[in-house]
Design an enzyme around this catalytic site. Structure first.
Site, short mmCIF file in Angstrom:
data_model
loop_
_atom_site.label_atom_id
_atom_site.label_comp_id
_atom_site.label_asym_id
_atom_site.label_seq_id
_atom_site.Cartn_x
_atom_site.Cartn_y
_atom_site.Cartn_z
N ARG A 1 0.36 5.87 -0.52
CA ARG A 1 -0.53 6.95 -0.14
C ARG A 1 -1.79 7.00 -0.99
O ARG A 1 -2.82 7.50 -0.54
CB ARG A 1 0.24 8.30 -0.18
CG ARG A 1 -0.30 9.38 0.74
CD ARG A 1 0.78 10.39 1.11
NE ARG A 1 1.67 10.67 -0.02
CZ ARG A 1 1.40 11.54 -1.03
NH1 ARG A 1 0.29 12.24 -1.02
NH2 ARG A 1 2.27 11.73 -2.01
N GLY A 2 -1.71 6.47 -2.21
CA GLY A 2 -2.91 6.40 -3.06
C GLY A 2 -3.97 5.51 -2.43
O GLY A 2 -5.13 5.89 -2.29
N HIS A 3 -3.52 4.32 -1.99
CA HIS A 3 -4.47 3.42 -1.31
C HIS A 3 -4.99 4.06 -0.03
O HIS A 3 -6.17 3.94 0.29
CB HIS A 3 -3.77 2.11 -0.92
CG HIS A 3 -3.25 1.30 -2.06
ND1 HIS A 3 -1.91 1.27 -2.38
CD2 HIS A 3 -3.86 0.51 -2.96
CE1 HIS A 3 -1.73 0.47 -3.43
NE2 HIS A 3 -2.90 0.00 -3.80
N GLN B 1 -5.09 -11.99 -13.29
CA GLN B 1 -5.04 -10.77 -14.09
C GLN B 1 -3.65 -10.47 -14.62
O GLN B 1 -3.42 -9.42 -15.22
CB GLN B 1 -5.61 -9.58 -13.31
CG GLN B 1 -4.74 -9.09 -12.17
CD GLN B 1 -5.51 -8.14 -11.28
OE1 GLN B 1 -6.46 -8.51 -10.61
NE2 GLN B 1 -5.10 -6.88 -11.25
N SER C 1 2.44 1.02 -6.79
CA SER C 1 3.27 0.04 -6.08
C SER C 1 4.49 -0.31 -6.90
O SER C 1 5.51 -0.73 -6.37
CB SER C 1 2.45 -1.23 -5.79
OG SER C 1 1.31 -0.91 -5.04
N ARG C 2 4.38 -0.15 -8.23
CA ARG C 2 5.50 -0.53 -9.09
C ARG C 2 6.61 0.54 -9.13
O ARG C 2 7.68 0.28 -9.68
CB ARG C 2 4.99 -0.79 -10.52
CG ARG C 2 4.17 -2.08 -10.65
CD ARG C 2 3.81 -2.38 -12.09
NE ARG C 2 3.13 -3.67 -12.26
CZ ARG C 2 1.81 -3.84 -12.35
NH1 ARG C 2 1.01 -2.79 -12.27
NH2 ARG C 2 1.29 -5.04 -12.49
N LEU D 1 0.81 -1.22 0.00
CA LEU D 1 0.00 0.00 0.00
C LEU D 1 0.85 1.27 0.00
O LEU D 1 1.89 1.34 0.67
CB LEU D 1 -0.91 0.00 1.23
CG LEU D 1 -1.81 -1.25 1.36
CD1 LEU D 1 -2.57 -1.22 2.68
CD2 LEU D 1 -2.76 -1.37 0.19
N VAL E 1 -3.60 9.99 -6.84
CA VAL E 1 -2.76 10.69 -5.86
C VAL E 1 -1.34 10.70 -6.43
O VAL E 1 -0.87 9.70 -6.96
CB VAL E 1 -2.79 9.97 -4.50
CG1 VAL E 1 -1.88 10.67 -3.50
CG2 VAL E 1 -4.22 9.92 -3.97
N GLN F 1 -9.97 0.44 -15.65
CA GLN F 1 -10.48 -0.55 -14.70
C GLN F 1 -11.70 0.00 -13.97
O GLN F 1 -12.71 -0.70 -13.81
CB GLN F 1 -9.39 -0.90 -13.70
CG GLN F 1 -9.85 -1.73 -12.52
CD GLN F 1 -8.69 -2.05 -11.58
OE1 GLN F 1 -7.86 -2.89 -11.89
NE2 GLN F 1 -8.62 -1.36 -10.45
#
Lengths: 285, 285
Positions: free
Chosen positions: A35-37, A61, A186-187, A33, A176, A153
């Site tokens: 800050r976007g999450h 996926q 995350s990447r 996770l 964010v 998505q």
């Protein structure tokens, strides 16, 4: 904070909360996770509901040559973060719990899943919609939050919910960004310092393109060329796609005279980054 | 009895019943109800739950050259029948209510949907699983009843529910037959007196084949040939398929050494009839 990896146990907890009259909110994630999450979770908390965060890196996926195995994971760090955010329940099932036998059932959103990220990641969105529909059936949330970094998505999930009459309200939360503009992902941890710097061209060129549109530029192809040129000039990034599309149904746009999405995917070394911006157009009809 | 054609109104009713702690049972149908449906409804009533019957002739599961337009319909007669059965709620949505805009989302159960009826009716089961998943999301039943005349459909729905974690128990109800053996079907009204008489070969040959298996016949091909020969000898029916398959996963069977399904589809004039029998085999392993 409650936590479980077990579907039946989760169902029991949810049932009790529903019997107490609680609204259930789900924030699905693949973990690691950022800050976007956490912004998604904050929005979820603001509803006053019982907040469930799911963490599941969904093999369905990822394509055979994609980064499922090396996708970053750190469950204990994530658990601490969500607990600090006041999440009520963390659901972190294993692959065996989610897929106890080979899947033969799939949920597929046609049309929307063939373009942009869908064009180069065959089966990706089918994996997403299938696992999200599983999570929806397991958690049975009233509201679910999705980040708009994955704008396609987000649109696909909305359409799935509408087409299949899922009794769920889907809310999107804007991207964010780091202070310098890089969209959180995350990447991003896979980027070298140099790639990290070069990747700023993505958000910068999107912003500049939006400004061009606001000032009256109407050709979608010109806007795409403007961004492609900037990326090639300012970075070693390899462009997967840069496209201007209708912001509602992702249909092709030639003349920009309605709300559009500018979306892109660019690879920096083995790391594929996506970013986008939605641009409102004043229509003087 | 309550009745509505409106999804929001139905949801309101169901929500109230759930809040009262009622279990919800759904019996989905295409209407033109016969004693087979009424048996499903009786079973549903025996649960003591709040019983919802849906009547919807689903265009999505009919092929372009199939009998969607001429499929028999009689809503008022059906409404009277289900009211007499003590059904609590009749849901009879219009096509516009179920499909307000072109569908792009589909639920598909692979493998199981490629054989038997799926082989000659491409898209049929995708139409079934998609509409059933919509009905499941709309009604949110705890239990759903399906007739086993459509045995393949019953297996496919079970697999969909399991793969997608739908919180629903699927119960199958054995075929209901006329005294002379003909499986009840809404399509039987299309048979001429002569076709009606000839069609008895279906149930008769299935029964005889089951008896041959019980007496030790092990070759699936021989069993299929036995039935095909009987149908060709005793009727003008045109065989679509006659097949012995695994009763759980519909996989191919050569030697009958486990529970098998014998299923067939035969056309009498334009009317396609299906029938089947599940045969238990004593295994002396």
């Amino acid at each position: 904070m409650l936590r479980t990896a077990n579907i039946s146990e989760l169902r029991k907890i949810i049932k009790e909360e529903k019997q107490r009259g609680k609204t259930i909110v789900l924030v699905p994630s693949m973990g690691y996770l950022h800050r976007g999450h956490l912004t998604l979770i904050e929005k979820a908390k603001e509803t006053g509901a019982f907040v469930v965060v799911s963490i599941f890196v969904n093999p369905l996926q990822f394509g055979p040559n994609e980064d499922y195995a090396r996708y970053p994971r750190d469950l204990e760090r994530d658990a601490q973060l969500v607990e600090e955010c006041g999440v009520d329940l963390l659901f972190h099932p294993s692959v065996e719990e989610m897929y106890p036998r080979p899947m033969v059932t799939f949920v597929e959103v046609g049309q929307l899943d063939k373009v942009l990220c869908g064009a180069n990641r065959p089966g990706h969105f089918r994996g997403v919609t299938t696992v999200v529909s599983k999570l929806f059936h397991i958690v049975q949330p009233d509201i679910a939050f999705f980040g708009q970094k994955d704008y396609q998505q987000y649109l696909i999930i909305r359409r799935m919910v509408s087409d299949l009459n899922l009794p769920i309200e889907v809310r999107g939360v804007p991207i964010v960004r780091e202070k310098d503009g890089l969209a959180l992902s995350s990447r991003n941890v896979f980027l070298s310092a140099e790639q990290r710097q070069e990747a700023l061209v993505l958000s910068r060129s999107l912003q500049e393109a939006a400004e061009l549109i606001r000032r009256g530029k109407q050709s979608a192809r010109d806007i795409e060329d403007f961004i492609r040129t900037a990326i090639r000039r300012d970075s070693q990034g390899v462009i997967d796609y840069v496209e201007v599309r209708d912001a509602e149904d992702l249909s092709e746009v030639t003349e920009i005279n309605r709300q559009v999405l500018i979306a892109l995917a660019v690879k920096f070394g083995p790391t594929r980054l996506i970013d986008n911006i939605v641009v409102e157009v004043e229509t003087n009809v």
